[in-house]
Structures are given as C-alpha cells and as structure tokens.
Scaffold this active site. Structure first.
Site, PDB file in Angstrom:
ATOM      1  N   ALA A 221       0.802  -1.227   0.000  1.00  0.00           N
ATOM      2  CA  ALA A 221       0.000   0.000   0.000  1.00  0.00           C
ATOM      3  C   ALA A 221       0.830   1.269   0.000  1.00  0.00           C
ATOM      4  O   ALA A 221       0.635   2.151  -0.850  1.00  0.00           O
ATOM      5  CB  ALA A 221      -0.972  -0.017   1.187  1.00  0.00           C
TER       6      ALA A 221
ATOM      7  N   ASN B  90      -6.345  -6.583   4.320  1.00  0.00           N
ATOM      8  CA  ASN B  90      -4.935  -6.929   4.124  1.00  0.00           C
ATOM      9  C   ASN B  90      -4.869  -8.161   3.228  1.00  0.00           C
ATOM     10  O   ASN B  90      -5.895  -8.713   2.821  1.00  0.00           O
ATOM     11  CB  ASN B  90      -4.263  -7.182   5.481  1.00  0.00           C
ATOM     12  CG  ASN B  90      -2.751  -7.196   5.359  1.00  0.00           C
ATOM     13  OD1 ASN B  90      -2.153  -6.288   4.783  1.00  0.00           O
ATOM     14  ND2 ASN B  90      -2.108  -8.213   5.909  1.00  0.00           N
TER      15      ASN B  90
ATOM     16  N   ASP C  67      -3.816  -2.697   4.010  1.00  0.00           N
ATOM     17  CA  ASP C  67      -4.014  -1.942   2.776  1.00  0.00           C
ATOM     18  C   ASP C  67      -5.117  -0.905   2.925  1.00  0.00           C
ATOM     19  O   ASP C  67      -5.166   0.057   2.169  1.00  0.00           O
ATOM     20  CB  ASP C  67      -4.353  -2.892   1.624  1.00  0.00           C
ATOM     21  CG  ASP C  67      -3.149  -3.712   1.208  1.00  0.00           C
ATOM     22  OD1 ASP C  67      -2.450  -3.290   0.283  1.00  0.00           O
ATOM     23  OD2 ASP C  67      -2.881  -4.756   1.830  1.00  0.00           O
TER      24      ASP C  67
ATOM     25  N   HIS D 215     -16.158  14.866  37.755  1.00  0.00           N
ATOM     26  CA  HIS D 215     -17.196  15.891  37.627  1.00  0.00           C
ATOM     27  C   HIS D 215     -16.619  17.207  37.093  1.00  0.00           C
ATOM     28  O   HIS D 215     -16.723  18.246  37.756  1.00  0.00           O
ATOM     29  CB  HIS D 215     -17.860  16.127  38.988  1.00  0.00           C
ATOM     30  CG  HIS D 215     -18.546  14.930  39.549  1.00  0.00           C
ATOM     31  ND1 HIS D 215     -19.909  14.746  39.477  1.00  0.00           N
ATOM     32  CD2 HIS D 215     -18.044  13.836  40.178  1.00  0.00           C
ATOM     33  CE1 HIS D 215     -20.220  13.594  40.052  1.00  0.00           C
ATOM     34  NE2 HIS D 215     -19.099  13.020  40.479  1.00  0.00           N
TER      35      HIS D 215
END
Length: 555
Positions: free
Chosen positions: A48, A243, A233, A440
């Site tokens: 990739a 992948n 990928d 809080h």
C-alpha cells in the site's frame, strides 16, 4: 538501492522489480503512465505505501508528458491520474497518493514533483515511527523474553519505500536484541512471504523460518508464536482491516489462542470515509495465479477459481492498530493474557497510581470533596477508591478490591467501595478496558445536563481536533451517549451495561446528566487523558456555542 526501494532520477521512477525476486535484484525504470499502471497491476511494485508513492510520481510523469512548449494540459493530467488511481481498488494509499499530488496541479510540474518527493521522504519517517511504536507495544504485551513472532505477506521496504511497517517493527525488535525468531507465512498464491519477506529477513540478518499458510494456526497451538504482526491496505472507520488474503484466518486463530494480533500501518491507510469493512471492494485477480505458478500448470485446464487478493478482518479480532501516531486501538490489548502492565500490577501498585491521579484531578476541581472515583482492573477484580474520602488526600490504603462480576468487596480492609462502583464494573463487563475514571468536570457536566433526555440519548461533536483523543472510530466525529441520572446509583450502571452491550461501536467516553462523565482505556493514564480531552472540548463548545465545526477537504 540500499534502504530505499524507490528513487526519482532524471524524470524516471526507479525501483526494484519485485517479480524477479528472490532470484534476481533487477532495477525497473518507469517513464510513462502506462508503465506505472502495468507495474502496479502486475505487482512489480506492490504494498500500500509503495503504490501510493508510485501513484504520486505517476502524476508527475503524466504532467511532464502533458506539457508542450511550457503549457500544461491539466485535463489530460487529471484523466491520466484517474487511470492510475484505478489500477488497484483495495489499497486506499494509491488513490490517496494520486490525489495528494494532483492537488498541486495549479503549480505545474515543479509543484507536483516537489509533493511527490515529499511523499517519498515522508514515508520512510512515518514507517520508522510506527514501527518503533509497534515494537514498544509488542514488548509490553509479550513481556521481557525472546520473542517469536509470525508475519504474513510482505511489509518491509519493498512494500513501502524504506524500513517497512510490520517488518519495520521486526527490524526494531531485532536491533534491540529481543527477537528470537520470525515465522514467515509463504502467502499464497503469489508467495510474497516466501519470495520477498524471506529475502528481506535474510538481508537484515533476522532469524526466520518459512511455513505454508495453513500451518500458522498449528504453530500458535504448539506455542511457537507470541504475537502476530501484519500490515494493512485499508482500515475503515469501524476499525476493520483489509490486508493480504489469509490475514483474516490468522486473526481468528490468534483470538482463539489468546495471542496478540497487531496491525502496523501508516495513518494514510486509514479510510474514515468508508464506514464498514463490508463496504470495501476486494480485488479479484486472474485465475492463472491459482491454477499454476511460474508458468507451470498445477490444476486441470479450465478449473474455476476464487482468487481474492485481500480479505477483511473485523475490529474485534484486532488487538491494536499502530500508526505513526501511536497505538490507536489498544483497549483490546487488555483482553489478551500476554501481559498488559496494568492487568498484572499488584493491588498496592494500582492503589498508589489511583491515589496520585486522584490528587491531581482534585487539584483541578474535578473531584471536589469526596466526589468522583477511579479504578484499575486486575483480572476478575478491580481496585477502586473507597467511599466517603476526600480525593485530595487519598493514599494507597484508601482503596477497595471488588469483584467485577457483582461489584462486591473481596478484601477485608473494612472500607466501603464507592457508590459508583457499578458504573465501573459495567464497563469492565462489556469492554476490554483496564482502567475507569469517573469525574465531575464543570463544562462536560453542564453539557450533559443540557443534552439529557428522559432515556439514553447521544450528543454529536464534529470537527474538533480533540476528538482524536477520545478513542472514536472516526477522528473527526463522535457520538457520545448521555445517560439519565438516578437516585439509585446502581441503576445507572444497569443502563450503561445495557447500552454498551447493545452498542459495541460506542466510544470509551460517556456523560451522566448531573453526575459527571465516565471514561476508560487500556491504562489509567489513557482513561484520564480521555477525560481531559472531553472536558476541553466541552469548554470550547461552551465558549463558541458550536458542537459541529466545518473541516475542509484533506488534500
């Protein structure tokens, strides 16, 4: 070509022809758009990140060819860029690299070339950063021992431009002297593991053994694998990972055997515009890749085939996704028994950490008087602040250990657990968290009151950079649940457990109207950081009156 697998020289993209490996290290010079597309389609260039950079230089090559007498035909460049981006559909980096470079089209060829060169340089930096973060995570999860890791396909400098992603992490661990062995899946049908990864392992001097894909699960069952490390990928907004085919079955086997499954990829691989893994278009490749190899037929002529190039692993099977920004999905790591530090800490150590953070939050005004509580999970129990004590004066002795299953004390300290213990245990029973913070802070508490309904509602924030710190599936948008308050505090815990069970995609932060906020994470630090990000974002919305901030397109 040393560490870089791609260079730009005199108007040509120069790389290693991966089709020739491991028998020949052959240089490939690419000078036309057709050659760019052919190199990507035939896997001469693959991985990739590598095809993203290749696509970027393809735009430069297209622009050089579309320039006549100093005049650039922009329409022609845009058409050629579209052809390049369509060469392979599954890996998001290809279209990303093309579009990022194409955005510089108004500046002409010099601007396009400068951007492509920046992508090339950036890739190496990104890979090393992500690989180092992944190596750190693997050592935290697996403990201080020689590591035996399994990887699939090829994710080294051949699949990127330098260093590598998953293999980059293996290289970092090898340099640290903690890597005993790598089991390399051959990765059928084109054997990228056998041809490329084994070659890179030998090149780097990393001990390794090659195995057939179908032996990987047995290697896990026979305790020969401490963790699985792979690349990606494409990673969708819901955390699904596309992948190389065979990855999904590894994730299933790893989950069954309680082995961490780590994905290492650049941030550019994340595709938040695709909501779900099921939306990914998986590339189907030619039958000849399955019916034979190296020109030799291995199946009867005319045999029909099923040949997807990739598969998609759902997020729940992924222990962690690691990019250059660090561990993005590390809460799941707490579900492994491999040794997350907070899960194995002693009660006294956890109590000391809780007390220290509580005193800090008290000083911020978020735990006034005796309000608020913090806990750390330890297997089937949790250490939590005791009831009725000032959070500014807590010590390690002011803690109670409770059972996660029913919130009841399991120690004999005599201290009573906090009233909100059921909120904490509801999170632990439905999530892989190791720590919970209930505080809080004023702005977040005010937002909760203003947005509360009669039942559980959600409130949306978009465009704020702080969203990235909240553990959302999308870095630009988050829907936070808002729970109604109850005088009977355990009922709040019931509501939370029901909601989290029914909404597995819910982020690790929530509001309780008039009762503060609750956040959680894989460590106490992460849970606290998420509370701080949520309060800061709520303060900004109070100041601006806006929860939805417009964000421009990413170039």
């Amino acid at each position: 070509m040393d560490q870089s697998s791609i260079t730009w020289a005199d108007g040509a993209l120069v790389t290693i022809d991966q089709r020739a490996l491991p028998h020949e290290v052959r240089e490939l010079r690419i000078t036309t758009v057709d050659e760019v597309i052919d190199a990507i389609k035939t896997l001469a260039v693959r991985g990739a990140p590598a095809i993203g950079v290749c696509g970027a230089f393809g735009v430069v090559i297209a622009a050089r060819a579309a320039t006549t007498n100093g005049v650039l035909d922009t329409a022609r460049v845009e058409a050629e860029a579209a052809r390049i981006a369509d060469a392979r559909p599954t890996a998001v980096n290809l279209a990303w690299g093309v579009q990022r470079t194409l955005a510089e089209l108004p500046g002409g060829v010099p601007a396009l070339e400068a951007e492509a060169l920046e992508l090339l340089a950036e890739d190496g930096r990104v890979n090393l950063t992500a690989a180092t973060a992944a190596a750190d995570l693997i050592q935290r999860l697996c403990g201080d021992r020689p590591l035996r890791l399994l990887t699939h396909c090829n994710t080294g400098r051949l699949a990127t431009t330098a260093w590598g992603t998953a293999i980059g992490a293996l290289r970092v661990l090898h340099e640290r002297g903690v890597l005993a062995e790598v089991i390399v899946d051959e990765t059928r049908p084109l054997l990228q593991g056998a041809r490329l990864t084994a070659w890179e392992m030998a090149e780097a001097g990393i001990p390794h053994r090659l195995t057939i894909d179908s032996a990987a699960a047995w290697a896990m069952a026979t305790e020969q694998v401490d963790a699985v490390v792979v690349g990606a990928d494409r990673i969708t907004a819901d955390g699904a990972v596309a992948n190389k085919i065979g990855t999904y079955m590894l994730a299933i086997a790893a989950a069954h055997h309680g082995i961490p499954f780590i994905v290492v990829a650049p941030e550019s691989t994340r595709d938040i515009s695709t909501a779900r893994g099921s939306d990914i278009v998986v590339e189907q490749r030619a039958a000849a890749e399955v019916t034979g190899f190296g020109g030799v037929a291995t199946a009867p002529e005319g045999t029909a085939t099923f040949n997807p190039a990739f598969d998609v692993t759902p997020a729940e099977l992924v222990t962690a996704v690691v990019t250059e920004f660090g561990v993005l999905e590390d809460a799941a790591a707490a579900r492994t028994s491999a040794g997350a530090t907070t899960a194995t800490a002693s009660a006294s150590t956890a109590g000391a950490e809780i007390a220290e953070i509580a005193r800090g939050l008290y000083a911020s005004g978020w735990m006034p008087g005796t309000a608020g509580n913090i806990s750390v999970r330890q297997g089937d129990t949790a250490v939590i602040t005791a009831s009725g004590l000032s959070k500014g004066e807590l010590t390690v002795a002011d803690m109670v250990t409770v059972a996660v299953v029913d919130s009841k004390p399991v120690d004999v300290s005599g201290r009573k657990p906090s009233a909100e213990t059921t909120i904490h245990t509801a999170v632990y029973r439905t999530r892989g968290a190791d720590a919970v913070v209930h505080v809080h802070p004023p702005h977040a508490t005010a937002v909760a009151i203003k947005t509360a309904g009669s039942g559980v509602t959600t409130t949306r924030f978009a465009g704020y950079e702080l969203i990235k710190g909240l553990g959302s599936a999308r870095p630009d948008l988050i829907d936070i649940p808002v729970f109604p308050n109850h005088a009977d505090v355990p009922q709040i815990g019931v509501d939370i457990e029901k909601y989290l069970t029914e909404h597995p995609e819910a982020p690790p932060v929530l509001f309780i109207a008039g009762h503060g906020i609750t956040t959680w994470g894989a460590s106490l630090t992460q849970a606290r950081d998420r509370a701080e990000c949520l309060e800061a974002m709520c303060e900004l919305t109070t100041l601006t009156g806006q929860r939805d901030i417009a964000v421009g397109d990413h170039a």
